[in-house]
Write an enzyme that holds these catalytic residues in place. Structure first.
Site, mmCIF file in Angstrom:
data_model
loop_
_atom_site.group_PDB
_atom_site.id
_atom_site.type_symbol
_atom_site.label_atom_id
_atom_site.label_comp_id
_atom_site.label_asym_id
_atom_site.label_seq_id
_atom_site.Cartn_x
_atom_site.Cartn_y
_atom_site.Cartn_z
ATOM 1 C CE LYS A 142 -1.761 1.725 3.990
ATOM 2 N NZ LYS A 142 -1.456 3.162 4.137
ATOM 3 C CB CYS A 179 -3.835 6.453 11.211
ATOM 4 S SG CYS A 179 -4.258 4.921 10.409
ATOM 5 C CG ASP A 232 6.946 20.657 10.566
ATOM 6 O OD1 ASP A 232 6.287 19.601 10.419
ATOM 7 O OD2 ASP A 232 7.964 20.711 11.273
ATOM 8 C CG LEU A 233 9.434 17.780 8.378
ATOM 9 C CD1 LEU A 233 9.709 16.300 8.555
ATOM 10 C CD2 LEU A 233 10.649 18.587 8.799
ATOM 11 N NE ARG A 270 -6.942 4.047 5.908
ATOM 12 C CZ ARG A 270 -6.003 4.514 6.718
ATOM 13 N NH1 ARG A 270 -6.204 4.595 8.008
ATOM 14 N NH2 ARG A 270 -4.854 4.930 6.239
HETATM 15 C C1 UD1 Z 1 4.583 6.923 6.268
HETATM 16 C C2 UD1 Z 1 3.720 5.693 6.134
HETATM 17 C C3 UD1 Z 1 3.238 5.236 7.497
HETATM 18 C C4 UD1 Z 1 4.429 5.017 8.424
HETATM 19 C C5 UD1 Z 1 5.326 6.260 8.442
HETATM 20 C C6 UD1 Z 1 6.607 6.038 9.232
HETATM 21 C C7 UD1 Z 1 2.653 5.885 3.976
HETATM 22 C C8 UD1 Z 1 1.402 6.105 3.187
HETATM 23 N N1 UD1 Z 1 2.561 6.001 5.294
HETATM 24 O O1 UD1 Z 1 3.774 7.945 6.841
HETATM 25 O O2 UD1 Z 1 2.518 4.007 7.328
HETATM 26 O O3 UD1 Z 1 3.964 4.781 9.733
HETATM 27 O O4 UD1 Z 1 5.698 6.627 7.104
HETATM 28 O O5 UD1 Z 1 7.329 4.984 8.712
HETATM 29 O O6 UD1 Z 1 3.694 5.588 3.414
HETATM 30 N N2 UD1 Z 1 6.541 14.760 10.624
HETATM 31 C C9 UD1 Z 1 6.677 16.081 10.977
HETATM 32 N N3 UD1 Z 1 6.471 17.034 10.021
HETATM 33 C C10 UD1 Z 1 6.144 16.719 8.733
HETATM 34 C C11 UD1 Z 1 6.042 15.358 8.369
HETATM 35 C C12 UD1 Z 1 6.248 14.397 9.331
HETATM 36 O O7 UD1 Z 1 6.963 16.391 12.137
HETATM 37 O O8 UD1 Z 1 5.976 17.640 7.920
HETATM 38 C C13 UD1 Z 1 6.761 13.724 11.649
HETATM 39 C C14 UD1 Z 1 5.542 12.831 11.879
HETATM 40 O O9 UD1 Z 1 4.621 13.430 12.752
HETATM 41 C C15 UD1 Z 1 6.198 11.615 12.483
HETATM 42 C C16 UD1 Z 1 7.537 11.541 11.740
HETATM 43 O O10 UD1 Z 1 7.756 12.834 11.189
HETATM 44 O O11 UD1 Z 1 6.431 11.813 13.845
HETATM 45 C C17 UD1 Z 1 7.613 10.521 10.625
HETATM 46 O O12 UD1 Z 1 6.501 10.669 9.782
HETATM 47 P P1 UD1 Z 1 6.546 10.355 8.227
HETATM 48 O O13 UD1 Z 1 7.737 9.517 7.926
HETATM 49 O O14 UD1 Z 1 6.383 11.628 7.491
HETATM 50 O O15 UD1 Z 1 5.241 9.490 8.049
HETATM 51 P P2 UD1 Z 1 4.268 9.443 6.808
HETATM 52 O O16 UD1 Z 1 5.032 9.694 5.552
HETATM 53 O O17 UD1 Z 1 3.058 10.260 7.079
#
Ligand code: UD1
Length: 429
Positions: free
Chosen positions: A22, A126, A134-135, A408
């Site tokens: 997925k 979720c 922000d990133l 999902r």
């Molecule tokens: C993806 C996966 C999810 C998995 C996660 C971590 C998909 C569709 N989803 O989610 O299943 O659990 O990677 O392996 O591939 N963060 C920030 N700012 C941002 C973006 C992220 O602070 O702008 C933080 C998040 O809150 C979290 C951490 O970075 O604490 C990692 O998140 P991220 O790797 O971005 O997860 P997703 O890409 O959403």
């Protein structure tokens, strides 16, 4: 609302075909926005999140068609799907659609790169922590985008094309790495992303973008270099096997005992998790056909884990591993470092008789000799499948409510498990 009824206690034996991932299929589908050519994706899992993203992409102008099925193949199997964004008809991704799935926010990268503008609602998904964006904003600004956040929408503009730049992620993010890689592919000049995510899904997307004509090197390491090109074309790409589904079923066998071949699974995609499962006492054997998982007789040994970005133990297997540890012979510590608030399965596992205490980011699990079936509530995608695993090992009947979370992310879950001897069925309505 559908529920899943499980009568626990059976060992699992047989084979389970592993579906396309997925988390790889979603960004690959989004990459179709970058070109007016056709992107053909093989091995796309049939899941609610994939359907939802197809609707979202359709809103931007992406047409899709599903290739013919093999004889006897049911509609629910992984399929080959063609996505074509001949014209982008709308650069807005509305709240009604984006709020249902966080990954749909990622359309911001390709829309901005191809059209010079995007207006994307802040995401949903979720309920596992605050999950800010922000990133994404920081990184796109580094590529020269102007960004405003207004009325719950992120409005990104780059009228004179994005410009390559060096960007160091302050924190590893899978989604932000996907988005910057896609955006930088069509930027002017070279982009270097440092502290990038190294997940296999990033490599799958980079391979796809390169097949479309991008110039990306270093994907799979923490430094990715992207030499921007003027345009991208269609391509044909295969979605990698789902490492989270693989790890989930491996843990199910480690818990119930038995002997199962996970067909098409690739050990390199989840080596850290397989090592941990082996330490619990299961035998893991890579074969030409996939991964064989066996556990006979001996009990489950407790093992401590800490989640971290790839190649370490994935957060998406944390809940399932906690399920397994509830019946270990002793105490284990499970530390979550990626998401805050990702312990909602703890109170549901406790309903089955598990002994778990929380101390900050760590769950301390005191193994019990048996679990007893009970009604439980699925709270998010991975948490819900941890309840299924525990239910398979528990004595008596477990009813898992709110199974739309499972739909999902897990293709044909009941069918795959009942094919291996589990008593599991969906109760509709
Ligand atoms: C993806 C996966 C999810 C998995 C996660 C971590 C998909 C569709 N989803 O989610 O299943 O659990 O990677 O392996 O591939 N963060 C920030 N700012 C941002 C973006 C992220 O602070 O702008 C933080 C998040 O809150 C979290 C951490 O970075 O604490 C990692 O998140 P991220 O790797 O971005 O997860 P997703 O890409 O959403």
């Amino acid at each position: 609302m559908d529920r899943i009824r499980i009568v626990g206690g059976n060992e699992l034996s047989g084979s389970i075909p592993i579906s396309g991932a997925k988390n790889a299929a979603l960004p690959l589908m989004i990459a179709s926005l970058l070109t007016d050519g056709t992107l053909t994706l093989e091995n796309v899992p049939h899941l609610a999140d994939v359907e939802q993203l197809t609707r979202i992409l359709g809103n931007h102008g992406v047409d899709y068609s599903v290739n013919g099925r093999r004889p006897k193949q049911s509609e629910a199997y992984s399929r080959t799907v063609n996505f074509t964004a001949r014209n982008i008809v709308d650069t807005t991704a509305p709240y009604e659609l984006v709020s249902k799935m966080r990954a749909s926010f990622w359309v911001i990268g390709p829309l901005l790169a191809r059209m010079g503008e995007a207006r994307v609602s802040l995401p949903g998904g979720c309920a596992i922590g605050t999950r800010p964006v922000d990133l994404f904003i920081d990184g796109l600004q580094a590529l020269g985008a102007g960004i405003d956040v207004e009325n719950g929408y992120v409005i990104a503009k780059a009228k004179n094309r994005l410009r390559g730049n060096r960007y160091v992620f302050p924190k590893v993010s899978v989604g932000a790495t996907h988005v910057l890689m896609m955006a930088a592919s069509l930027a002017r000049g070279e982009t270097v992303l440092e502290n990038a995510a190294r997940e296999p899904e990033i490599v799958n997307l980079a391979d796809c973008l390169n097949a479309m004509g991008a110039k990306i090197s270093g994907a799979g390491t923490s430094t990715i270099t992207i030499d921007g090109v003027d345009q991208l074309s269609g391509a044909s790409v295969r979605v990698i096997p789902d490492r989270i589904e693989t790890g989930t079923y491996a843990m199910a066998v480690a818990m119930t005992g038995g002997d199962v071949l996970l067909e098409g699974a690739e050990p390199d995609l989840l080596q850290a998790a397989l090592d941990v499962i082996a330490q619990t006492g299961a035998e893991i054997t890579p074969t030409n056909a996939g991964i064989r998982v066996r556990r006979n007789g001996a009990g489950i040994a407790p093992v401590d884990i800490t989640t971290a970005p790839f190649p370490a133990f994935p957060t998406d297997l944390q809940a399932q591993f906690m399920g397994l540890m509830t019946m270990a012979k002793g105490k284990s510590h499970i530390t979550e470092t990626i998401f805050e608030n990702r312990f909602m399965h703890v109170q549901e596992l406790a309903r089955l008789g598990a002994h778990i205490t929380l101390s900050g980011q760590t769950a301390i699990v005191e193994g019990v000799s048996k679990l007893k079936g009970a009604p439980v509530m699925a709270t998010d995608l991975r948490a819900s499948v941890s309840l299924v695993i525990a239910g398979l090992a528990a004595e008596g009947e477990t009813l898992v409510n709110r199974v739309y979370h499972l739909d999902r992310g897990f293709e044909r879950l009941e069918e795959k498990l009942s094919g291996c001897g589990a008593v599991i069925e969906r109760i509709s309505g």
